[in-house]
Structures are given as C-alpha cells and as structure tokens.
Motif scaffolding. Structure first.
Motif, PDB file in Angstrom:
ATOM      1  N   LEU A 201      -2.705  -7.580 -10.901  1.00  0.00           N
ATOM      2  CA  LEU A 201      -3.678  -8.662 -10.983  1.00  0.00           C
ATOM      3  C   LEU A 201      -4.897  -8.319 -11.828  1.00  0.00           C
ATOM      4  O   LEU A 201      -5.663  -9.220 -12.198  1.00  0.00           O
ATOM      5  CB  LEU A 201      -4.128  -9.083  -9.576  1.00  0.00           C
ATOM      6  CG  LEU A 201      -3.051  -9.759  -8.704  1.00  0.00           C
ATOM      7  CD1 LEU A 201      -3.621 -10.113  -7.335  1.00  0.00           C
ATOM      8  CD2 LEU A 201      -2.495 -11.002  -9.385  1.00  0.00           C
ATOM      9  N   TYR A 202      -5.099  -7.052 -12.154  1.00  0.00           N
ATOM     10  CA  TYR A 202      -6.244  -6.646 -12.957  1.00  0.00           C
ATOM     11  C   TYR A 202      -5.904  -6.515 -14.441  1.00  0.00           C
ATOM     12  O   TYR A 202      -6.795  -6.313 -15.262  1.00  0.00           O
ATOM     13  CB  TYR A 202      -6.812  -5.317 -12.439  1.00  0.00           C
ATOM     14  CG  TYR A 202      -7.300  -5.384 -11.009  1.00  0.00           C
ATOM     15  CD1 TYR A 202      -8.561  -5.886 -10.706  1.00  0.00           C
ATOM     16  CD2 TYR A 202      -6.492  -4.960  -9.964  1.00  0.00           C
ATOM     17  CE1 TYR A 202      -9.005  -5.959  -9.389  1.00  0.00           C
ATOM     18  CE2 TYR A 202      -6.919  -5.025  -8.642  1.00  0.00           C
ATOM     19  CZ  TYR A 202      -8.178  -5.527  -8.371  1.00  0.00           C
ATOM     20  OH  TYR A 202      -8.610  -5.602  -7.064  1.00  0.00           O
ATOM     21  N   ARG A 289       0.662  -1.015  -1.873  1.00  0.00           N
ATOM     22  CA  ARG A 289       0.273  -2.222  -2.594  1.00  0.00           C
ATOM     23  C   ARG A 289       1.470  -3.165  -2.753  1.00  0.00           C
ATOM     24  O   ARG A 289       1.306  -4.395  -2.718  1.00  0.00           O
ATOM     25  CB  ARG A 289      -0.254  -1.836  -3.978  1.00  0.00           C
ATOM     26  CG  ARG A 289      -0.483  -3.020  -4.914  1.00  0.00           C
ATOM     27  CD  ARG A 289      -0.777  -2.576  -6.327  1.00  0.00           C
ATOM     28  NE  ARG A 289       0.283  -1.766  -6.893  1.00  0.00           N
ATOM     29  CZ  ARG A 289       1.424  -2.262  -7.366  1.00  0.00           C
ATOM     30  NH1 ARG A 289       1.667  -3.559  -7.314  1.00  0.00           N
ATOM     31  NH2 ARG A 289       2.330  -1.461  -7.885  1.00  0.00           N
ATOM     32  N   ASP A 292       1.637  -5.946  -0.215  1.00  0.00           N
ATOM     33  CA  ASP A 292       0.406  -6.697   0.032  1.00  0.00           C
ATOM     34  C   ASP A 292       0.397  -7.958  -0.828  1.00  0.00           C
ATOM     35  O   ASP A 292       0.300  -7.872  -2.059  1.00  0.00           O
ATOM     36  CB  ASP A 292      -0.811  -5.830  -0.295  1.00  0.00           C
ATOM     37  CG  ASP A 292      -2.140  -6.522   0.042  1.00  0.00           C
ATOM     38  OD1 ASP A 292      -2.120  -7.717   0.407  1.00  0.00           O
ATOM     39  OD2 ASP A 292      -3.185  -5.860  -0.090  1.00  0.00           O
ATOM     40  N   PRO A 293       0.478  -9.153  -0.221  1.00  0.00           N
ATOM     41  CA  PRO A 293       0.484 -10.389  -1.016  1.00  0.00           C
ATOM     42  C   PRO A 293      -0.818 -10.602  -1.769  1.00  0.00           C
ATOM     43  O   PRO A 293      -0.833 -11.286  -2.810  1.00  0.00           O
ATOM     44  CB  PRO A 293       0.716 -11.488   0.033  1.00  0.00           C
ATOM     45  CG  PRO A 293       0.267 -10.898   1.331  1.00  0.00           C
ATOM     46  CD  PRO A 293       0.577  -9.434   1.239  1.00  0.00           C
ATOM     47  N   GLN A 294      -1.916 -10.018  -1.295  1.00  0.00           N
ATOM     48  CA  GLN A 294      -3.193 -10.158  -1.987  1.00  0.00           C
ATOM     49  C   GLN A 294      -3.265  -9.305  -3.249  1.00  0.00           C
ATOM     50  O   GLN A 294      -4.167  -9.467  -4.072  1.00  0.00           O
ATOM     51  CB  GLN A 294      -4.343  -9.773  -1.038  1.00  0.00           C
ATOM     52  CG  GLN A 294      -4.406 -10.618   0.227  1.00  0.00           C
ATOM     53  CD  GLN A 294      -4.517 -12.107  -0.066  1.00  0.00           C
ATOM     54  OE1 GLN A 294      -5.313 -12.511  -0.925  1.00  0.00           O
ATOM     55  NE2 GLN A 294      -3.719 -12.917   0.618  1.00  0.00           N
ATOM     56  N   GLN A 295      -2.314  -8.372  -3.396  1.00  0.00           N
ATOM     57  CA  GLN A 295      -2.269  -7.516  -4.588  1.00  0.00           C
ATOM     58  C   GLN A 295      -0.998  -7.756  -5.403  1.00  0.00           C
ATOM     59  O   GLN A 295      -0.522  -6.866  -6.096  1.00  0.00           O
ATOM     60  CB  GLN A 295      -2.356  -6.042  -4.185  1.00  0.00           C
ATOM     61  CG  GLN A 295      -3.650  -5.666  -3.491  1.00  0.00           C
ATOM     62  CD  GLN A 295      -3.771  -4.168  -3.294  1.00  0.00           C
ATOM     63  OE1 GLN A 295      -3.910  -3.408  -4.262  1.00  0.00           O
ATOM     64  NE2 GLN A 295      -3.724  -3.718  -2.056  1.00  0.00           N
ATOM     65  N   ALA A 296      -0.458  -8.975  -5.306  1.00  0.00           N
ATOM     66  CA  ALA A 296       0.759  -9.342  -6.051  1.00  0.00           C
ATOM     67  C   ALA A 296       1.913  -8.408  -5.715  1.00  0.00           C
ATOM     68  O   ALA A 296       2.641  -7.958  -6.589  1.00  0.00           O
ATOM     69  CB  ALA A 296       0.495  -9.354  -7.558  1.00  0.00           C
ATOM     70  N   ASN A 330       5.934 -11.543   5.664  1.00  0.00           N
ATOM     71  CA  ASN A 330       4.489 -11.311   5.575  1.00  0.00           C
ATOM     72  C   ASN A 330       3.919 -11.702   4.206  1.00  0.00           C
ATOM     73  O   ASN A 330       3.040 -11.030   3.667  1.00  0.00           O
ATOM     74  CB  ASN A 330       4.160  -9.849   5.878  1.00  0.00           C
ATOM     75  CG  ASN A 330       4.551  -9.450   7.293  1.00  0.00           C
ATOM     76  OD1 ASN A 330       4.478 -10.262   8.214  1.00  0.00           O
ATOM     77  ND2 ASN A 330       4.982  -8.202   7.450  1.00  0.00           N
ATOM     78  N   GLY A 331       4.459 -12.755   3.635  1.00  0.00           N
ATOM     79  CA  GLY A 331       3.906 -13.280   2.388  1.00  0.00           C
ATOM     80  C   GLY A 331       4.438 -12.673   1.111  1.00  0.00           C
ATOM     81  O   GLY A 331       3.994 -13.061   0.023  1.00  0.00           O
ATOM     82  N   THR A 441       5.466 -17.762  -8.713  1.00  0.00           N
ATOM     83  CA  THR A 441       4.161 -17.939  -8.053  1.00  0.00           C
ATOM     84  C   THR A 441       3.960 -19.386  -7.628  1.00  0.00           C
ATOM     85  O   THR A 441       3.462 -19.669  -6.530  1.00  0.00           O
ATOM     86  CB  THR A 441       3.029 -17.522  -8.998  1.00  0.00           C
ATOM     87  OG1 THR A 441       3.215 -16.162  -9.409  1.00  0.00           O
ATOM     88  CG2 THR A 441       1.678 -17.637  -8.323  1.00  0.00           C
TER      89      THR A 441
END
Length: 449
Positions: A201-202, A289, A292-296, A330-331, A441
């Motif tokens: 994501l970065y 990571r 983790d859905p918040q970190q793609a 979990n996403g 996405t």
C-alpha cells in the motif's frame, strides 16, 4: 556448402568482435553465430548489464558477417548445434585455445587470433556507469537485495531508509559506505535510483515521490494494486525521463524467458489453456502482514502477480472476462482461483496462503504442452511433452541465488542503455496485472466460496 559456427557474448560489440566474425566467415560459405543468453557470466562473476541479448543479436547482425544468429542457452548446446546444423568448422578466439578440443570428435575446431589491446572487459571498465542506489523499506525481501546486487556490475548501494530506523541500520551495517537517512527526501539527494520494498500500500506514494525527484525506480511486485495508479506512474516516469520497473523475479529469469519465447514460436501449437498455481501453507496466527486486511494481505495481492505473469505474457491483456473465486477469513483471501476467458482460450490461476495446491505451470497447445513443476516461479526446469513421447524435450537451467539478481540486472541495463521498457515485463503488462488486483479489490465478478 561449408558451414562455420562460432559463439560469444558480444557485449559492447567492438572491432575485435568484428575481426573475429570476419575471420570466421572467411573459413567457409555460411556462418552461424551463437549469442549467449542473458544469464550469469560465471567467468566474470558478474551479470552482463550493458547490452541485453536482443541488443547483442542486432549488433551481430549489423556486422553483415552472420548468415544466421542463434541463442546459446545451455551447457552442451555446442554439440547439439554442430549436429543439428551439420557444421563443418567450429571457430573460436585463441584465448580459448585447448578448451574446445573435445569438439574435434564432431567437427573441425579452429582457434582464431584475437585483436590485441581491446576487449569487452576493458571497455566495460572504462565506460561503466555506477548507479548509486538507495533502498526504501528494509524488511524481509530487502534483506536479500544487497547480496543479489553484489553480483551485478554497474551499481552501488549507498543509502537505506525505513520508518523503523533499526531495520535500515541492519541492512546498512553490512554494506561499506552505506548511510541511513531519516527521510526519503534526504535519501533522494544522494542517489540515482531507488529500490522500493515497502508493504504494497505504500508503493504508490514512494514511486511518485522518487520519480518527481528524478530518480529511477525498481519496485517490488505487485507494483500497485490499482490500474489507474499504474498508468499514472508509468506516464509520470516517461515525462520525467526515468525508468520505472516492476521487480517480478520470474519475469526476468532466463529459463522462464526461454520458455515464453519457445511457446510463442509455436513449438506446442496454438495455446488453448494455461494453468498456473502457487501456494504457501502459513498459519494465520503468525501475526504477519500477509494476513492483515489493513495492509493489503491475502493470497492474490501476495502471490497473484507471479501466477498472472505467464497468462498475460502469452495471451495478452485483452481477455473477455475474468471470474474470481475466493475463500475468505478475517477479511483476507486464504485461497483464490481466477478463470479467464479469451477469444480462443481459457486460462486459470490458483493462489493460496491457507490452502495447499500443486504449484506447477501447465501450458496446453494444439500440438503438445509445456510442463513446469513446482516451484515453477523459480524456473530451472521445464519439459515440452507430445503425444509421441519420443519427441518430448527437457530443458535444465541453474537458478542463481534468490533470483533478485535477474531483475536488478535488467533494471541497471535499462538505466545505462536508456530503455524505458523491458521486453521481459512490458509496462502494459504491469498495468494489466494492477487492473486485475483492482477488480479483486472492487469485487468485480467475485464469488466467495
């Protein structure tokens, strides 16, 4: 007709090469020139970064002495070529004298005098541009980068940056003359190019910042997860006159490229189906990571660019539709299967972080099929199989190190030779893969299983 064959790398083609080709041509009526492929040059201990194989082939053709140019890909090929082309004379430079005497069993061996005082090695030493590289994002993948870069000539790592300065210090401490910077802006002031190995994501923000600072960018795969962002970044790089390249190690490995060329040449006929799979059975309680859905996190974002690669390379970006089937937890997708429909073919890929599957690549054609066993994304062997098993052919290669050296070599070659796109992974192909990530996405044609 007397046939002559000779071989060489022909990097930085110079008068010595021209003289040798002329002398070889004078030995007979028809000259075949074997140009070594883009692989590790173990004699020098470095990867050739000045001219890629296509540039070297064109340079040899431009001399006017070669009646036919072939690619040398594997150990033992000289014997195969001598027999295949019914060669009368094998010619090579006198600096190899005695090394090819064993070929006298198959043809006449002639050692030709070389032009004194000139060689690719000397020219390379005189004109090699040292590209100063900075690493942005010093996690697991980045830790492999310095050792891989060490076998590629033409670059030096001089800077690191990470939001966690300790990570940057770990990598910098193992590289002489490498400094840690507290901001990317400070790093940009000291480098010519950057390697971006941050979480997915970065990537977009760092790519744009580096390009706007006039720096060349090698960015880990997947480059971005949005097709519009991919197009924007490539267009920006072109306007600023810098190289932007996605670091997909499979796309740049010699064996995979040889496979792609052979398939496109029609050795298995028309391609009607491709199946590509890759999986890693990791526990989702490892606090990585990737979960983790918040970190793609998830299977497609993590592994998809590899399984998509052979499909996009061989079938192109103009597919009819794509259906995506995922098992979610979990996403994040613990398993994803995608099915493409092309006008005259179907293709599918499977990726998993929580489901294990046979990680092979099968390319089916109207005359036969290609089989690449797991781990096919680190291609070191493939087989062409036919109805008549006597026609089956096996191809063996060596996968060097972690494989990052292949993408680094091509990146430096693009910078030095001012090539803004690599045939190994075209810009439109990177955009297409980003569009597929975006479709996932946005849950387009998506089915949860």
């Amino acid at each position: 007709m007397k046939k002559v064959i000779t071989y060489g790398t022909y990097d930085l083609l110079h008068q010595g090469h021209v003289n040798l080709l002329r002398r070889a041509r004078e030995l007979g009526d028809y000259l075949i020139v074997g140009v070594t492929s883009d692989s590790f040059d173990r004699e020098r201990g470095k990867l050739n970064v000045r001219n890629n194989v296509l540039e070297r082939v064109e340079a040899v053709k431009a001399t006017g002495y070669a009646d036919e140019v072939i690619i040398e890909d594997y150990v033992g090929q000289k014997i195969d070529d001598i027999q295949k082309y019914n060669v009368d004379i094998f010619a090579i430079g006198s600096d190899w004298e005695g090394r090819f005497d064993y070929l006298n069993e198959f043809t006449k061996v002639v050692y030709l005098p070389r032009t004194e005082g000139i060689s690719s090695t000397l020219l390379r030493a005189e004109i090699t541009t040292i590209v100063k590289v900075g690493i942005i994002g010093c996690g697991r993948i980045a830790k492999r980068f310095p050792k891989e870069a060490d076998v590629v000539s033409g670059l030096k790592i001089i800077a690191t940056y990470d939001t966690n300065e300790q990570n940057a210090n770990v990598i910098a401490s193992g590289i002489e003359g490498c400094n840690v910077y507290s901001t990317v802006e400070e790093l940009f002031d000291h480098v010519d190019a950057v390697y971006v190995a941050t979480p997915h994501l970065y990537h977009y923000d760092y790519i744009k910042a580096a390009i706007n600072a006039g720096k060349h960018v090698l960015v880990e795969t997947p480059m971005v997860l949005d097709g519009n962002q991919a197009r924007e970044c490539f267009e920006l790089a072109e306007r600023r006159g810098v190289i932007l390249m996605e670091a997909n190690k499979t796309a740049h490995c010699p064996a995979f490229n040889h496979l792609m060329v052979m398939i496109k040449s029609g050795v298995i006929g028309e391609v009607v189906d491709i199946e590509a799979s890759e999986s890693k059975l990791w526990s989702d309680d490892m606090n990585l990571r990737e979960f983790d859905p918040q970190q793609a996190g998830g299977s497609l974002y993590e592994l998809g660019s590899y399984t998509l690669l052979p499909i996009i390379k061989l079938m192109g970006c103009e597919y009819g539709n794509l259906n995506i089937y995922s098992r979610m937890k979990n996403g994040v997708d613990m398993f994803t299967r995608g099915v493409f429909r092309y006008p005259h073919a179907t293709c599918s890929f499977k990726v998993g972080l929580g489901v294990k599957t046979e990680g092979n690549l099968v390319i089916s054609g109207t005359k036969g099929y290609a089989y690449v066993p797991a781990p096919w994304w680190k291609t070191d062997f493939f087989e062409l199989r036919y109805e008549d098993q006597n026609k089956n052919q096996k191809y063996f290669y060596k996968w060097d190190g972690e494989g990052l050296r292949y993408e680094i070599q091509e990146f430096i070659s693009c910078i030095v030779n001012k090539r803004f796109s690599s045939a190994r992974l075209r810009r439109r192909e990177s955009v297409c893969m980003a569009e597929i990530m975006q479709a996932f996405t946005e849950r387009k044609n998506f089915f949860e299983i």
